[in-house]
Write a protein that holds these residues in place. Structure first.
Motif, PDB file in Angstrom:
ATOM      1  N   SER A   1       0.857  -1.178   0.000  1.00 55.23           N
ATOM      2  CA  SER A   1       0.000   0.000   0.000  1.00 55.23           C
ATOM      3  C   SER A   1       0.898   1.233   0.000  1.00 55.23           C
ATOM      4  N   PHE A   2       0.359   2.351  -0.484  1.00 54.39           N
ATOM      5  CA  PHE A   2       1.195   3.518  -0.755  1.00 54.39           C
ATOM      6  C   PHE A   2       0.628   4.774  -0.102  1.00 54.39           C
ATOM      7  N   ASN A   3       1.528   5.685   0.231  1.00 55.31           N
ATOM      8  CA  ASN A   3       1.126   7.003   0.692  1.00 55.31           C
ATOM      9  C   ASN A   3       0.626   7.825  -0.491  1.00 55.31           C
ATOM     10  N   ASN A   4      -0.159   8.845  -0.209  1.00 53.68           N
ATOM     11  CA  ASN A   4      -0.728   9.692  -1.258  1.00 53.68           C
ATOM     12  C   ASN A   4       0.188  10.892  -1.507  1.00 53.68           C
ATOM     13  N   ASP A   5       1.428  10.583  -1.914  1.00 52.19           N
ATOM     14  CA  ASP A   5       2.436  11.636  -2.051  1.00 52.19           C
ATOM     15  C   ASP A   5       3.125  11.644  -3.410  1.00 52.19           C
ATOM     16  N   GLY A   6       2.564  11.001  -4.379  1.00 49.10           N
ATOM     17  CA  GLY A   6       3.139  10.978  -5.723  1.00 49.10           C
ATOM     18  C   GLY A   6       2.166  10.352  -6.686  1.00 49.10           C
ATOM     19  N   GLU A   7       2.513  10.373  -7.976  1.00 48.50           N
ATOM     20  CA  GLU A   7       1.579   9.899  -8.997  1.00 48.50           C
ATOM     21  C   GLU A   7       2.025   8.629  -9.698  1.00 48.50           C
ATOM     22  N   TYR A   8       3.182   8.077  -9.351  1.00 55.26           N
ATOM     23  CA  TYR A   8       3.568   6.847 -10.043  1.00 55.26           C
ATOM     24  C   TYR A   8       4.359   5.930  -9.117  1.00 55.26           C
ATOM     25  N   VAL A   9       4.308   4.647  -9.461  1.00 55.74           N
ATOM     26  CA  VAL A   9       5.149   3.637  -8.829  1.00 55.74           C
ATOM     27  C   VAL A   9       5.821   2.855  -9.944  1.00 55.74           C
ATOM     28  N   THR A  10       6.909   2.205  -9.624  1.00 53.07           N
ATOM     29  CA  THR A  10       7.621   1.418 -10.623  1.00 53.07           C
ATOM     30  C   THR A  10       7.550  -0.062 -10.261  1.00 53.07           C
ATOM     31  N   LEU A  11       7.404  -0.884 -11.284  1.00 51.41           N
ATOM     32  CA  LEU A  11       7.345  -2.329 -11.123  1.00 51.41           C
ATOM     33  C   LEU A  11       8.293  -2.978 -12.121  1.00 51.41           C
ATOM     34  N   GLU A  12       9.017  -3.986 -11.666  1.00 51.46           N
ATOM     35  CA  GLU A  12       9.879  -4.749 -12.568  1.00 51.46           C
ATOM     36  C   GLU A  12       9.890  -6.200 -12.113  1.00 51.46           C
ATOM     37  N   ALA A  13       9.406  -7.085 -12.977  1.00 51.92           N
ATOM     38  CA  ALA A  13       9.304  -8.491 -12.614  1.00 51.92           C
ATOM     39  C   ALA A  13      10.631  -9.206 -12.842  1.00 51.92           C
ATOM     40  N   ASN A  14      10.945 -10.117 -11.929  1.00 58.79           N
ATOM     41  CA  ASN A  14      12.113 -10.985 -12.112  1.00 58.79           C
ATOM     42  C   ASN A  14      11.766 -12.243 -12.895  1.00 58.79           C
ATOM     43  N   ASN A  15      10.499 -12.552 -12.965  1.00 59.56           N
ATOM     44  CA  ASN A  15       9.996 -13.700 -13.725  1.00 59.56           C
ATOM     45  C   ASN A  15       8.555 -13.369 -14.094  1.00 59.56           C
ATOM     46  N   PRO A  16       7.920 -14.153 -14.936  1.00 62.42           N
ATOM     47  CA  PRO A  16       6.534 -13.811 -15.294  1.00 62.42           C
ATOM     48  C   PRO A  16       5.673 -13.657 -14.040  1.00 62.42           C
ATOM     49  N   ALA A  17       4.946 -12.550 -13.964  1.00 62.73           N
ATOM     50  CA  ALA A  17       4.215 -12.231 -12.735  1.00 62.73           C
ATOM     51  C   ALA A  17       2.819 -11.736 -13.063  1.00 62.73           C
ATOM     52  N   ARG A  18       1.881 -12.048 -12.164  1.00 63.40           N
ATOM     53  CA  ARG A  18       0.525 -11.524 -12.249  1.00 63.40           C
ATOM     54  C   ARG A  18       0.306 -10.576 -11.071  1.00 63.40           C
ATOM     55  N   VAL A  19      -0.135  -9.359 -11.391  1.00 65.46           N
ATOM     56  CA  VAL A  19      -0.278  -8.308 -10.386  1.00 65.46           C
ATOM     57  C   VAL A  19      -1.672  -7.715 -10.498  1.00 65.46           C
ATOM     58  N   LEU A  20      -2.313  -7.463  -9.353  1.00 66.74           N
ATOM     59  CA  LEU A  20      -3.627  -6.832  -9.329  1.00 66.74           C
ATOM     60  C   LEU A  20      -3.488  -5.420  -8.772  1.00 66.74           C
ATOM     61  N   ILE A  21      -4.052  -4.454  -9.487  1.00 70.12           N
ATOM     62  CA  ILE A  21      -4.024  -3.055  -9.084  1.00 70.12           C
ATOM     63  C   ILE A  21      -5.421  -2.657  -8.609  1.00 70.12           C
ATOM     64  N   THR A  22      -5.502  -2.106  -7.392  1.00 71.79           N
ATOM     65  CA  THR A  22      -6.764  -1.572  -6.873  1.00 71.79           C
ATOM     66  C   THR A  22      -6.496  -0.146  -6.397  1.00 71.79           C
ATOM     67  N   ALA A  23      -7.154   0.810  -7.018  1.00 69.06           N
ATOM     68  CA  ALA A  23      -6.957   2.216  -6.685  1.00 69.06           C
ATOM     69  C   ALA A  23      -8.296   2.924  -6.773  1.00 69.06           C
ATOM     70  N   GLY A  24      -8.480   3.961  -5.962  1.00 64.36           N
ATOM     71  CA  GLY A  24      -9.751   4.657  -6.040  1.00 64.36           C
ATOM     72  C   GLY A  24      -9.809   5.909  -5.185  1.00 64.36           C
ATOM     73  N   GLU A  25     -10.804   6.705  -5.488  1.00 70.20           N
ATOM     74  CA  GLU A  25     -11.070   7.919  -4.720  1.00 70.20           C
ATOM     75  C   GLU A  25     -11.657   7.523  -3.373  1.00 70.20           C
ATOM     76  N   PRO A  26     -11.062   7.974  -2.285  1.00 72.85           N
ATOM     77  CA  PRO A  26     -11.589   7.577  -0.968  1.00 72.85           C
ATOM     78  C   PRO A  26     -13.023   8.050  -0.752  1.00 72.85           C
ATOM     79  N   ILE A  27     -13.802   7.206  -0.094  1.00 69.35           N
ATOM     80  CA  ILE A  27     -15.147   7.578   0.339  1.00 69.35           C
ATOM     81  C   ILE A  27     -15.016   8.079   1.771  1.00 69.35           C
ATOM     82  N   ASP A  28     -15.187   9.364   1.965  1.00 68.06           N
ATOM     83  CA  ASP A  28     -14.943   9.977   3.270  1.00 68.06           C
ATOM     84  C   ASP A  28     -16.194   9.870   4.145  1.00 68.06           C
ATOM     85  N   GLU A  29     -16.478   8.636   4.559  1.00 68.42           N
ATOM     86  CA  GLU A  29     -17.657   8.361   5.383  1.00 68.42           C
ATOM     87  C   GLU A  29     -17.300   7.287   6.401  1.00 68.42           C
TER      88      GLU A  29
END
Length: 289
Positions: A227-255
């Motif tokens: 999980s990431f802090n809300n202090d930038g707009e990109y992250v870097t990924l580099e696989a060492n072998n074939p990899a499956r990655v799931l991305i979940t991102a969204g606007e917080p619901i402030d409730e």
């Protein structure tokens, strides 16, 4: 570059029914604000089942106040619910179920998969609903693999599929009640991917299979979530072998988030009402098979 808030490899699993050995990658019980609009992620497998005469799975149970999103990578899952919807999803397919005001459903291995046995691998997300949608009518979106748009990162062999939201001009087929991005990546070895996400959005990167360098500093192996802090707009990924990655991102619901078992609402009184409504039969019933 976004900084990593937390990184964790999940090694403990528990059974849901007798058909889904799952690792809980994250849960709103450990900090809802940093996860919103997502509530929970269970990762099932990969595990190999032998043939069975009776399909394994989890029987009738209720939900209210959120959505469940099931993504299958291997195997087949059959679904039925109290709206009369149902069907079988297989590799690459997605089931997006809106519990809303209340739904009953069941999930089992398909009869075909049960008879043959084989490898099961899937993810289930819980996605929160804003307060003004928590009591919306229940619904069901069945999304087949060929409906999910696929793209490639420029100059690379690594690819991505957009399930919900939009990325690099591709829009996912899922209808959502708040802004978000759900997509999976197929990363090829030694390819460097810059993933750009609005810094105001919460972001989790889950390495399902393979080994991935995250931000050139952290190593994510099978069943690792960052999980990431809300202090930038990109992250870097580099696989060492074939990899499956799931991305979940969204606007917080402030409730407020108040949950108990299968219900996630905004107040304890709403939770109490959900249990009373379930007992009174207002969630309906599964149709007879």
């Amino acid at each position: 570059m976004r900084t990593v808030r937390n990184i964790n490899t999940v090694t403990e699993a528990h059974w849901v029914g007798n058909g889904f050995p799952v690792s809980t990658m994250f849960s709103y019980h450990q900090g809802a604000d940093a996860l919103s609009p997502f509530l929970l992620m269970d990762y099932a497998g990969p595990v190999v089942f032998g043939p069975a005469q009776i399909p394994r799975g989890v029987g009738k149970h209720p939900h209210r106040g959120f959505e469940t999103v099931t993504i299958v990578y291997d195997g087949e899952v059959a679904h039925r619910d109290s709206t009369g919807q149902g069907g079988v999803i297989g590799p690459g397919d997605v089931q997006w179920m809106t519990a809303g005001s209340g739904i009953l459903h069941e999930e089992f291995h398909s009869e075909k998969f049960a008879a043959s046995g084989g490898k099961l691998e899937m993810v289930q997300l819980w996605v929160n609903l804003p307060a003004d949608h928590k009591m919306m009518s229940p619904g069901y979106q069945s999304i087949t693999s060929d409906q999910v748009p696929r793209g490639a990162f420029s100059g690379l062999n690594s690819t991505f599929r957009v399930i919900a939201g939009e990325y690099k001009g591709l829009r996912g087929p899922a209808r959502t009640m708040s802004p978000m991005l759900v997509m999976d990546l197929a990363l090829e070895p030694s390819e460097h991917v810059d993933l750009v996400i609005k810094k105001e959005w919460n972001l989790m990167v889950t390495v399902l299979t393979g080994t991935v360098n995250i931000n050139e500093k952290y190593l994510g192996r099978d069943a690792t979530i960052a999980s990431f802090n809300n202090d930038g707009e990109y992250v870097t990924l580099e696989a060492n072998n074939p990899a499956r990655v799931l991305i979940t991102a969204g606007e917080p619901i402030d409730e407020p988030v108040v949950g108990h078992g299968p219900f996630v609402m905004n107040t304890q009184e709403q939770i109490n009402t959900a249990f009373r409504d379930l007992e009174s039969g207002s969630f309906g019933e599964l149709p007879a098979q």
